[in-house]
Design an enzyme around this catalytic site. Structure first.
Site, mmCIF file in Angstrom:
data_model
loop_
_atom_site.group_PDB
_atom_site.id
_atom_site.type_symbol
_atom_site.label_atom_id
_atom_site.label_comp_id
_atom_site.label_asym_id
_atom_site.label_seq_id
_atom_site.Cartn_x
_atom_site.Cartn_y
_atom_site.Cartn_z
ATOM 1 N N ASP A 126 116.139 105.404 -18.276
ATOM 2 C CA ASP A 126 115.125 105.632 -17.249
ATOM 3 C C ASP A 126 114.292 104.367 -17.124
ATOM 4 O O ASP A 126 113.556 104.009 -18.037
ATOM 5 C CB ASP A 126 114.251 106.830 -17.623
ATOM 6 N N ARG A 128 112.021 103.712 -14.678
ATOM 7 C CA ARG A 128 110.877 103.874 -13.785
ATOM 8 C C ARG A 128 109.578 103.399 -14.433
ATOM 9 O O ARG A 128 109.394 103.505 -15.634
ATOM 10 C CB ARG A 128 110.745 105.337 -13.357
#
Length: 194
Positions: A126, A128
């Site tokens: 991930d 982000r």
């Protein structure tokens, strides 16, 4: 990260007339928006969702994920309550971008799960970055949220930016045979709370 406010306007939707607030990150040129309904800057906890862009799910109705159905459900819940905020962040494919997401889909077609596919492409599970939430919340005077999410990283993101999460509300929708492995991986490897 240098995120700045650009402009606001009305945005009619099937669920109601929201205000759309535009923000730009001068470091990478990405543009993000927040949809708000009602007075979100009055100091009371705001029903909120952080939603990362998913063109395939949000705009093309893909059943490989639960993104599109989560987006619609969040807007519907905000409209029902008459007050809330949806942070729409341009972080396609958990931050790897659309073309790399399509590459990851191909690896998933061959048997990899969503985390393995990202890692095989040389990315983290991930990628982000939620630090831009701080400036957005400051601009909108949001200090407390009731957060619609299954992702504990999003709870931590708000807390890290000085916004109190007074309640986490699960957002479970869109389960189907095409995304069963994807949802199991989100739970088992990414710690999502279902």
């Amino acid at each position: 990260m240098a995120v700045s406010f650009v402009e606001s306007s009305k945005l009619p939707t099937p669920w109601g007339v929201f205000d759309i607030h535009g923000f730009e990150d001068s470091d990478n040129g990405k543009e993000h928006v927040v949809l708000t309904l009602g007075d979100v800057g009055d100091g009371e906890p705001v029903l909120a969702r952080v939603h990362s862009e998913c063109l395939t799910g949000d705009g093309l109705f893909s059943m490989r994920c639960d993104c599109g159905s989560q987006l619609r459900a969040a807007l519907e819940k905000i409209a029902e309550e008459g007050r809330g905020a949806l942070f729409y962040l341009r972080q396609e494919g958990r931050g790897i971008g659309l073309m790399n997401k399509i590459r990851a889909y191909k690896l998933q077609d061959a048997g990899a799960d969503t985390v393995e596919a990202n890692e095989q492409l040389g990315f983290g599970a991930d990628m982000r970055d939620y630090s831009l939430l701080e400036m957005m919340c400051e601009h909108l005077h949001i200090t407390k949220v009731r957060l619609m999410t299954n992702n504990p990283r999003k709870v931590k993101a708000f807390t890290d930016q000085g916004v109190e999460v007074v309640e986490r509300l699960p957002l479970q929708t869109g389960q189907n045979p095409h995304n069963a492995k994807y949802l199991a991986t989100k739970s088992g490897k990414l710690g999502h709370l279902f």
